[in-house]
Write a protein that holds these residues in place. Structure first.
Motif, PDB file in Angstrom:
ATOM      1  N   LEU A 173       0.831  -1.199   0.000  1.00 44.64           N
ATOM      2  CA  LEU A 173       0.000   0.000   0.000  1.00 44.64           C
ATOM      3  C   LEU A 173       0.869   1.253   0.000  1.00 44.64           C
ATOM      4  N   PRO A 174       0.356   2.350  -0.547  1.00 39.64           N
ATOM      5  CA  PRO A 174       1.076   3.626  -0.444  1.00 39.64           C
ATOM      6  C   PRO A 174       1.306   3.979   1.025  1.00 39.64           C
ATOM      7  N   PRO A 175       2.354   4.745   1.318  1.00 36.68           N
ATOM      8  CA  PRO A 175       2.669   5.076   2.713  1.00 36.68           C
ATOM      9  C   PRO A 175       1.663   6.058   3.294  1.00 36.68           C
ATOM     10  N   GLN A 176       0.674   5.551   3.986  1.00 37.82           N
ATOM     11  CA  GLN A 176      -0.318   6.398   4.637  1.00 37.82           C
ATOM     12  C   GLN A 176      -0.868   5.673   5.854  1.00 37.82           C
ATOM     13  N   THR A 177      -1.504   6.436   6.748  1.00 39.43           N
ATOM     14  CA  THR A 177      -2.136   5.841   7.917  1.00 39.43           C
ATOM     15  C   THR A 177      -3.646   5.976   7.794  1.00 39.43           C
ATOM     16  N   PHE A 178      -4.348   5.249   8.669  1.00 39.76           N
ATOM     17  CA  PHE A 178      -5.804   5.164   8.587  1.00 39.76           C
ATOM     18  C   PHE A 178      -6.416   5.396   9.960  1.00 39.76           C
ATOM     19  N   ASP A 179      -7.585   6.027   9.948  1.00 35.04           N
ATOM     20  CA  ASP A 179      -8.277   6.305  11.199  1.00 35.04           C
ATOM     21  C   ASP A 179      -8.845   5.030  11.817  1.00 35.04           C
ATOM     22  N   LEU A 180      -9.322   4.129  10.973  1.00 33.55           N
ATOM     23  CA  LEU A 180      -9.873   2.865  11.429  1.00 33.55           C
ATOM     24  C   LEU A 180      -9.149   1.728  10.709  1.00 33.55           C
ATOM     25  N   VAL A 181      -8.639   0.779  11.466  1.00 35.63           N
ATOM     26  CA  VAL A 181      -7.985  -0.410  10.901  1.00 35.63           C
ATOM     27  C   VAL A 181      -8.719  -1.637  11.428  1.00 35.63           C
ATOM     28  N   THR A 182      -9.180  -2.496  10.527  1.00 30.97           N
ATOM     29  CA  THR A 182      -9.879  -3.704  10.934  1.00 30.97           C
ATOM     30  C   THR A 182      -9.205  -4.930  10.325  1.00 30.97           C
ATOM     31  N   ALA A 183      -9.295  -6.037  11.042  1.00 31.90           N
ATOM     32  CA  ALA A 183      -8.814  -7.331  10.542  1.00 31.90           C
ATOM     33  C   ALA A 183      -9.692  -8.396  11.195  1.00 31.90           C
ATOM     34  N   MET A 184     -10.706  -8.839  10.456  1.00 38.76           N
ATOM     35  CA  MET A 184     -11.703  -9.756  10.995  1.00 38.76           C
ATOM     36  C   MET A 184     -11.400 -11.197  10.604  1.00 38.76           C
ATOM     37  N   GLU A 185     -11.188 -12.038  11.604  1.00 43.04           N
ATOM     38  CA  GLU A 185     -10.910 -13.461  11.371  1.00 43.04           C
ATOM     39  C   GLU A 185      -9.703 -13.625  10.441  1.00 43.04           C
ATOM     40  N   VAL A 186      -8.639 -12.888  10.722  1.00 48.64           N
ATOM     41  CA  VAL A 186      -7.454 -12.901   9.861  1.00 48.64           C
ATOM     42  C   VAL A 186      -6.215 -13.380  10.598  1.00 48.64           C
ATOM     43  N   ILE A 187      -6.008 -12.903  11.815  1.00 53.58           N
ATOM     44  CA  ILE A 187      -4.726 -13.143  12.482  1.00 53.58           C
ATOM     45  C   ILE A 187      -4.439 -14.624  12.687  1.00 53.58           C
ATOM     46  N   GLU A 188      -5.492 -15.431  12.773  1.00 54.24           N
ATOM     47  CA  GLU A 188      -5.277 -16.871  12.947  1.00 54.24           C
ATOM     48  C   GLU A 188      -4.800 -17.554  11.666  1.00 54.24           C
ATOM     49  N   HIS A 189      -4.745 -16.802  10.557  1.00 55.50           N
ATOM     50  CA  HIS A 189      -4.322 -17.368   9.274  1.00 55.50           C
ATOM     51  C   HIS A 189      -2.943 -16.876   8.820  1.00 55.50           C
ATOM     52  N   VAL A 190      -2.284 -16.031   9.613  1.00 55.55           N
ATOM     53  CA  VAL A 190      -0.998 -15.487   9.181  1.00 55.55           C
ATOM     54  C   VAL A 190       0.152 -16.313   9.743  1.00 55.55           C
ATOM     55  N   ALA A 191       1.315 -16.179   9.126  1.00 53.28           N
ATOM     56  CA  ALA A 191       2.481 -16.964   9.528  1.00 53.28           C
ATOM     57  C   ALA A 191       3.174 -16.405  10.768  1.00 53.28           C
ATOM     58  N   ASP A 192       3.079 -15.080  10.964  1.00 56.33           N
ATOM     59  CA  ASP A 192       3.779 -14.433  12.076  1.00 56.33           C
ATOM     60  C   ASP A 192       2.841 -13.409  12.707  1.00 56.33           C
ATOM     61  N   PRO A 193       2.049 -13.805  13.713  1.00 49.00           N
ATOM     62  CA  PRO A 193       1.069 -12.885  14.303  1.00 49.00           C
ATOM     63  C   PRO A 193       1.682 -11.604  14.860  1.00 49.00           C
ATOM     64  N   ALA A 194       2.863 -11.681  15.468  1.00 48.00           N
ATOM     65  CA  ALA A 194       3.487 -10.477  16.038  1.00 48.00           C
ATOM     66  C   ALA A 194       3.837  -9.482  14.946  1.00 48.00           C
ATOM     67  N   ALA A 195       4.416  -9.968  13.857  1.00 49.27           N
ATOM     68  CA  ALA A 195       4.754  -9.087  12.740  1.00 49.27           C
ATOM     69  C   ALA A 195       3.493  -8.515  12.103  1.00 49.27           C
ATOM     70  N   PHE A 196       2.449  -9.319  12.040  1.00 48.59           N
ATOM     71  CA  PHE A 196       1.177  -8.862  11.480  1.00 48.59           C
ATOM     72  C   PHE A 196       0.604  -7.713  12.299  1.00 48.59           C
ATOM     73  N   VAL A 197       0.565  -7.883  13.620  1.00 46.97           N
ATOM     74  CA  VAL A 197       0.040  -6.830  14.493  1.00 46.97           C
ATOM     75  C   VAL A 197       0.899  -5.569  14.397  1.00 46.97           C
TER      76      VAL A 197
END
Length: 240
Positions: free
Chosen positions: A120-144
């Motif tokens: 993504l372009p370098p920007q921040t967001f007022d609201l960040v959501t991730a629904m039913e996602v973290i259990e599917h990633v390889a590295d939860p700490a890096a994801f968060v």
């Protein structure tokens, strides 16, 4: 999702379901039943975080929202209708293609990206959501950490995920997949995070948990907020 967190097997699994994502009776039927409850929680947290009147139809007007692991846009589209300028990112290109097509058919201007969160372009967001996602990633700490890096200073982050309990193993993995409520191979129980584990990851990324609630089955409504966290829970956080 960063290069360190995308799990190719998980991306392929969900990408194969892309064409059926918007069918409320198809392979994503469970998500369709979950979505109204998740939206109700998100709306409550938006109102509390930014002191918005509950009667306001567009509480995200003038704000940017990022939905990570957006699938075919099941949550991104309602966020757009709440007034947000929405960006969705997903590891599966098939999901993004389905999301773009559906949004166009609804007349919604949503920006979608396939691949890593860092694409993504370098920007921040007022609201960040991730629904039913973290259990599917390889590295939860890096994801968060990646999510936290995208959260604006006064931003709000909301995650939902299954809990790692005996009940979730029996009902969400074994029973749900056996009866076809969710596609086989969707869940890896060992990858589920307990609330205290996810809280520790959020705090490690410089965030503070401001709310948490259970998400459980309801005979009358399909799912309900509050009560037991044994199966699933939602968690809201902001910068510490």
């Amino acid at each position: 999702m960063t290069a360190a967190t995308i799990n190719p097997r998980e991306a392929a699994h969900f990408g194969a379901l892309a064409a059926d994502w918007w069918n409320p009776k198809g392979s994503s039927a469970m998500l369709h039943r979950l979505n109204p409850v998740r939206l109700a929680y998100i709306r409550d947290q938006i109102d509390a975080h930014w002191h918005v009147d509950a009667r306001e139809r567009h509480p995200l007007q003038g704000r940017r929202a990022l939905d990570v692991g957006c699938g075919a846009g099941l949550l991104a589209e309602p966020l757009a209708r709440l007034g947000a300028a929405v960006t969705g990112v997903d590891a599966a290109p098939e999901n993004i293609a389905a999301a773009r097509e559906h949004a166009a058919g609804q007349g919604l201007a949503i920006t979608y990206f396939a691949g890593e969160l860092t694409s993504l372009p370098p920007q921040t967001f007022d609201l960040v959501t991730a629904m039913e996602v973290i259990e599917h990633v390889a590295d939860p700490a890096a994801f968060v950490a990646g999510l936290a890096a995208r959260l604006a200073g006064d931003g709000l982050m909301i995650l939902s995920t299954p809990n790692r309990t005996a009940a979730s193993k029996l009902l969400l993995v074994e029973a749900a997949e056996r009866i076809g409520a969710v596609p086989r191979g969707t869940h890896d129980w060992d990858a589920f995070l307990k609330p205290e584990e996810l809280t520790a990851l959020l705090e490690g990324a410089g965030l503070k948990v401001v709310d948490r609630t259970g998400l459980s089955p309801s005979p009358a409504r399909g799912f309900k907020l509050g009560g037991s966290e044994a199966l699933n829970y939602l968690i809201a956080a902001r910068h510490a």
